[in-house]
Write a protein that holds these residues in place. Structure first.
Motif, PDB file in Angstrom:
ATOM      1  N   THR A 199      -9.848   4.469 -10.153  1.00  0.00           N
ATOM      2  CA  THR A 199      -9.774   3.624  -8.972  1.00  0.00           C
ATOM      3  C   THR A 199      -8.362   3.054  -8.917  1.00  0.00           C
ATOM      4  O   THR A 199      -7.842   2.581  -9.924  1.00  0.00           O
ATOM      5  N   VAL A 200      -7.746   3.121  -7.734  1.00  0.00           N
ATOM      6  CA  VAL A 200      -6.430   2.526  -7.513  1.00  0.00           C
ATOM      7  C   VAL A 200      -6.595   1.355  -6.560  1.00  0.00           C
ATOM      8  O   VAL A 200      -7.159   1.510  -5.474  1.00  0.00           O
ATOM      9  N   VAL A 201      -6.122   0.196  -6.976  1.00  0.00           N
ATOM     10  CA  VAL A 201      -6.057  -0.980  -6.111  1.00  0.00           C
ATOM     11  C   VAL A 201      -4.574  -1.288  -5.973  1.00  0.00           C
ATOM     12  O   VAL A 201      -3.884  -1.549  -6.963  1.00  0.00           O
ATOM     13  N   ILE A 202      -4.070  -1.221  -4.747  1.00  0.00           N
ATOM     14  CA  ILE A 202      -2.639  -1.372  -4.519  1.00  0.00           C
ATOM     15  C   ILE A 202      -2.377  -2.207  -3.273  1.00  0.00           C
ATOM     16  O   ILE A 202      -3.048  -2.063  -2.260  1.00  0.00           O
ATOM     17  N   GLU A 203      -1.398  -3.091  -3.379  1.00  0.00           N
ATOM     18  CA  GLU A 203      -0.955  -3.915  -2.250  1.00  0.00           C
ATOM     19  C   GLU A 203       0.533  -3.667  -2.048  1.00  0.00           C
ATOM     20  O   GLU A 203       1.320  -3.793  -2.989  1.00  0.00           O
ATOM     21  N   SER A 204       0.905  -3.293  -0.825  1.00  0.00           N
ATOM     22  CA  SER A 204       2.309  -2.985  -0.550  1.00  0.00           C
ATOM     23  C   SER A 204       2.632  -3.215   0.925  1.00  0.00           C
ATOM     24  O   SER A 204       1.785  -3.004   1.801  1.00  0.00           O
ATOM     25  N   ALA A 214      -2.275  -4.298   2.695  1.00  0.00           N
ATOM     26  CA  ALA A 214      -0.986  -4.878   3.045  1.00  0.00           C
ATOM     27  C   ALA A 214      -0.971  -6.320   2.551  1.00  0.00           C
ATOM     28  O   ALA A 214      -2.028  -6.923   2.355  1.00  0.00           O
ATOM     29  N   PRO A 215       0.213  -6.886   2.309  1.00  0.00           N
ATOM     30  CA  PRO A 215       0.268  -8.284   1.865  1.00  0.00           C
ATOM     31  C   PRO A 215      -0.474  -9.206   2.838  1.00  0.00           C
ATOM     32  O   PRO A 215      -0.401  -9.030   4.055  1.00  0.00           O
ATOM     33  N   GLY A 216      -1.218 -10.138   2.275  1.00  0.00           N
ATOM     34  CA  GLY A 216      -1.957 -11.096   3.085  1.00  0.00           C
ATOM     35  C   GLY A 216      -3.376 -10.672   3.392  1.00  0.00           C
ATOM     36  O   GLY A 216      -4.170 -11.484   3.846  1.00  0.00           O
ATOM     37  N   GLU A 217      -3.690  -9.400   3.194  1.00  0.00           N
ATOM     38  CA  GLU A 217      -5.055  -8.955   3.390  1.00  0.00           C
ATOM     39  C   GLU A 217      -5.873  -9.308   2.151  1.00  0.00           C
ATOM     40  O   GLU A 217      -5.335  -9.399   1.054  1.00  0.00           O
ATOM     41  N   ALA A 218      -7.157  -9.466   2.343  1.00  0.00           N
ATOM     42  CA  ALA A 218      -8.032  -9.812   1.213  1.00  0.00           C
ATOM     43  C   ALA A 218      -8.084  -8.678   0.220  1.00  0.00           C
ATOM     44  O   ALA A 218      -8.361  -7.544   0.578  1.00  0.00           O
TER      45      ALA A 218
END
Length: 93
Positions: free
Chosen positions: A46-51, A87-91
């Motif tokens: 599983t990949v959890v990524i915020e960018s 994306a930044p700011g999303e839960a």
């Protein structure tokens, strides 16, 4: 401890997305003996990524971006890959 494939995935995603958050989670142990378990201990992730790169992109576009960044890993070297891209700011859960 990360295996070589997990480390490779982390490196590729860092290079491509410069994420604010990145977790590459090896889920293989919970799939031991199931379809796709090749015995390597690195078959399911599983990949959890915020960018920032995901801003304005829908879920499918984000998944395609991650798959492209990982090259031949999804579907060829890894049996299953769950992607949660934000994306930044999303839960992010």
């Amino acid at each position: 401890m990360s295996g070589p494939l997990q480390t490779e995935m982390e490196t590729l995603l860092q290079q491509e997305f410069t994420p604010g958050r990145l977790n590459v989670i090896n889920d293989s142990a919970s799939h031991h003996g199931h379809s796709g378990d090749d015995g390597s201990g690195e078959s399911h992730f599983t990949v959890v990524i915020e960018s920032d790169a995901f801003t304005g992109k829908n879920r499918l576009e984000r998944q395609r971006m991650v798959n492209r960044a990982l090259g031949d890993i999804p579907g060829q070297r890894v049996h299953a890959l769950a992607i949660r891209a934000f994306a930044p700011g999303e839960a992010v859960a």
